[in-house]
Design a protein around this motif. Structure first.
Motif, PDB file in Angstrom:
ATOM      1  N   GLY A  96     -20.766  72.417  77.794  1.00 28.15           N
ATOM      2  CA  GLY A  96     -21.082  71.082  78.280  1.00 28.15           C
ATOM      3  C   GLY A  96     -21.588  70.197  77.155  1.00 28.15           C
ATOM      4  N   GLY A  97     -21.649  70.766  75.954  1.00 29.19           N
ATOM      5  CA  GLY A  97     -22.085  70.003  74.801  1.00 29.19           C
ATOM      6  C   GLY A  97     -23.587  69.879  74.658  1.00 29.19           C
ATOM      7  N   GLU A  98     -24.339  70.476  75.555  1.00 29.05           N
ATOM      8  CA  GLU A  98     -25.795  70.373  75.488  1.00 29.05           C
ATOM      9  C   GLU A  98     -26.365  71.364  74.472  1.00 29.05           C
ATOM     10  N   ALA A  99     -27.666  71.262  74.232  1.00 29.84           N
ATOM     11  CA  ALA A  99     -28.318  72.112  73.232  1.00 29.84           C
ATOM     12  C   ALA A  99     -28.115  73.591  73.528  1.00 29.84           C
ATOM     13  N   ALA A 100     -28.074  73.970  74.791  1.00 30.12           N
ATOM     14  CA  ALA A 100     -27.895  75.378  75.151  1.00 30.12           C
ATOM     15  C   ALA A 100     -26.534  75.904  74.714  1.00 30.12           C
ATOM     16  N   SER A 101     -25.597  75.015  74.458  1.00 29.75           N
ATOM     17  CA  SER A 101     -24.254  75.444  74.046  1.00 29.75           C
ATOM     18  C   SER A 101     -24.125  75.655  72.545  1.00 29.75           C
ATOM     19  N   ASP A 102     -25.062  75.167  71.747  1.00 26.40           N
ATOM     20  CA  ASP A 102     -24.942  75.259  70.290  1.00 26.40           C
ATOM     21  C   ASP A 102     -24.847  76.705  69.795  1.00 26.40           C
ATOM     22  N   ARG A 103     -25.773  77.536  70.227  1.00 31.03           N
ATOM     23  CA  ARG A 103     -25.748  78.934  69.790  1.00 31.03           C
ATOM     24  C   ARG A 103     -24.545  79.666  70.359  1.00 31.03           C
ATOM     25  N   ALA A 104     -24.162  79.309  71.598  1.00 28.24           N
ATOM     26  CA  ALA A 104     -22.984  79.928  72.205  1.00 28.24           C
ATOM     27  C   ALA A 104     -21.732  79.563  71.412  1.00 28.24           C
ATOM     28  N   THR A 105     -21.661  78.334  70.949  1.00 24.98           N
ATOM     29  CA  THR A 105     -20.523  77.891  70.142  1.00 24.98           C
ATOM     30  C   THR A 105     -20.437  78.707  68.857  1.00 24.98           C
ATOM     31  N   ASP A 106     -21.563  78.842  68.173  1.00 20.86           N
ATOM     32  CA  ASP A 106     -21.587  79.649  66.945  1.00 20.86           C
ATOM     33  C   ASP A 106     -21.118  81.075  67.228  1.00 20.86           C
ATOM     34  N   HIS A 107     -21.636  81.654  68.289  1.00 18.95           N
ATOM     35  CA  HIS A 107     -21.306  83.032  68.647  1.00 18.95           C
ATOM     36  C   HIS A 107     -19.812  83.173  68.975  1.00 18.95           C
TER      37      HIS A 107
ATOM     38  N   GLY B 273     -23.531  79.395  77.122  1.00 21.92           N
ATOM     39  CA  GLY B 273     -24.915  79.280  76.691  1.00 21.92           C
ATOM     40  C   GLY B 273     -25.830  79.026  77.876  1.00 21.92           C
ATOM     41  N   THR B 274     -27.090  79.337  77.679  1.00 22.11           N
ATOM     42  CA  THR B 274     -28.102  79.039  78.689  1.00 22.11           C
ATOM     43  C   THR B 274     -29.441  78.885  77.995  1.00 22.11           C
ATOM     44  N   ARG B 275     -30.328  78.207  78.681  1.00 23.68           N
ATOM     45  CA  ARG B 275     -31.703  78.132  78.175  1.00 23.68           C
ATOM     46  C   ARG B 275     -32.649  78.318  79.337  1.00 23.68           C
ATOM     47  N   ARG B 276     -33.831  78.750  79.008  1.00 19.02           N
ATOM     48  CA  ARG B 276     -34.826  79.028  80.048  1.00 19.02           C
ATOM     49  C   ARG B 276     -35.223  77.742  80.737  1.00 19.02           C
ATOM     50  N   ARG B 277     -35.242  77.803  82.044  1.00 18.48           N
ATOM     51  CA  ARG B 277     -35.693  76.669  82.843  1.00 18.48           C
ATOM     52  C   ARG B 277     -36.725  77.169  83.833  1.00 18.48           C
ATOM     53  N   PRO B 278     -37.572  76.273  84.309  1.00 15.19           N
ATOM     54  CA  PRO B 278     -38.557  76.701  85.307  1.00 15.19           C
ATOM     55  C   PRO B 278     -37.866  77.268  86.549  1.00 15.19           C
ATOM     56  N   ASP B 279     -38.519  78.233  87.204  1.00 12.35           N
ATOM     57  CA  ASP B 279     -37.945  78.852  88.396  1.00 12.35           C
ATOM     58  C   ASP B 279     -37.655  77.825  89.481  1.00 12.35           C
ATOM     59  N   GLU B 280     -38.494  76.789  89.572  1.00  8.71           N
ATOM     60  CA  GLU B 280     -38.289  75.752  90.590  1.00  8.71           C
ATOM     61  C   GLU B 280     -36.963  75.018  90.346  1.00  8.71           C
ATOM     62  N   TYR B 281     -36.654  74.781  89.102  1.00 10.34           N
ATOM     63  CA  TYR B 281     -35.408  74.110  88.740  1.00 10.34           C
ATOM     64  C   TYR B 281     -34.216  74.947  89.190  1.00 10.34           C
ATOM     65  N   ARG B 282     -34.254  76.233  88.828  1.00  5.29           N
ATOM     66  CA  ARG B 282     -33.139  77.116  89.170  1.00  5.29           C
ATOM     67  C   ARG B 282     -32.981  77.268  90.680  1.00  5.29           C
ATOM     68  N   SER B 283     -34.085  77.331  91.405  1.00  4.53           N
ATOM     69  CA  SER B 283     -33.969  77.511  92.854  1.00  4.53           C
ATOM     70  C   SER B 283     -33.416  76.260  93.530  1.00  4.53           C
TER      71      SER B 283
ATOM     72  N   LYS C 261     -28.463  83.042  74.845  1.00  4.62           N
ATOM     73  CA  LYS C 261     -29.661  82.297  75.205  1.00  4.62           C
ATOM     74  C   LYS C 261     -30.134  81.422  74.059  1.00  4.62           C
ATOM     75  N   THR C 262     -30.600  80.238  74.435  1.00  6.86           N
ATOM     76  CA  THR C 262     -31.243  79.342  73.488  1.00  6.86           C
ATOM     77  C   THR C 262     -32.737  79.457  73.720  1.00  6.86           C
ATOM     78  N   PRO C 263     -33.500  79.775  72.684  1.00  7.58           N
ATOM     79  CA  PRO C 263     -34.944  79.944  72.878  1.00  7.58           C
ATOM     80  C   PRO C 263     -35.617  78.635  73.268  1.00  7.58           C
ATOM     81  N   VAL C 264     -36.701  78.785  74.006  1.00 10.78           N
ATOM     82  CA  VAL C 264     -37.494  77.620  74.396  1.00 10.78           C
ATOM     83  C   VAL C 264     -38.287  77.183  73.185  1.00 10.78           C
ATOM     84  N   GLU C 265     -38.212  75.902  72.876  1.00  4.50           N
ATOM     85  CA  GLU C 265     -38.954  75.390  71.724  1.00  4.50           C
ATOM     86  C   GLU C 265     -40.277  74.804  72.181  1.00  4.50           C
ATOM     87  N   GLY C 266     -41.224  74.846  71.300  1.00  7.26           N
ATOM     88  CA  GLY C 266     -42.502  74.213  71.581  1.00  7.26           C
ATOM     89  C   GLY C 266     -43.466  75.198  71.998  1.00  7.26           C
TER      90      GLY C 266
END
Length: 149
Positions: A10-21, A113-123, A144-149
């Motif tokens: 989808g071109g989002e940040a979670a796809s960057d590492r997946a693209t490399d892989h 790719g995927t990145r960690r999201r809050p459980d509420e978001y996923r549900s 997986k894209t690691p959570v930053e911050g």
């Protein structure tokens, strides 16, 4: 082992590492990399578009432009790495469209790719990657894209 690999992006940040892989895997296996962007029909179907006279000015057109830019950027990176690449833009619900495309193209592996999201978001909203994992018969690699911050 792999002759055709699908990168659904989808071109989002979670796809960057997946693209490399995906590019590295395709290069290692001398495989063709299929890059797919799905224009989410739920997004543009939910929009009335009352202020648009020309249908090419609506959200569907904007999403298509984004998709074209995303797949071409990945294709350029793959070509630079010496990987054979094919791009595709499809309309539909992303999870079902990704799996349908993977079947039609007879890919050996899907990379997402995927990145960690809050459980509420996923549900509430779910995850395209989660749904593809449930629907696909072929192997799916999740990067997986690691959570930053």
């Amino acid at each position: 082992m792999y002759s055709d690999i699908l990168l659904a992006t989808g071109g989002e940040a979670a796809s960057d590492r997946a693209t490399d892989h995906a590019i590295q895997l395709a290069a290692h296996h001398d495989a063709t990399l299929h890059v797919l962007y799905v224009v989410d029909s739920d997004v543009y179907d939910a929009y009335s578009g009352d202020e648009y006279v020309d249908e090419r000015e609506g959200p569907e057109h904007g999403l298509e432009e984004v998709g074209e830019e995303v797949v071409e950027a990945v294709a350029d990176r793959a070509r630079d790495a010496g990987v054979a690449v094919e791009t595709a833009l499809r309309h539909g619900r992303p999870p079902e469209t990704i799996v349908e495309f993977a079947r039609e193209t007879d890919v050996d592996l899907v990379v997402m790719g995927t990145r960690r999201r809050p459980d509420e978001y996923r549900s509430l909203l779910g995850s395209v990657t989660d749904r593809v994992l449930r629907l696909a018969e072929m192997p799916v690699t999740v990067v997986k894209t690691p959570v930053e911050g």
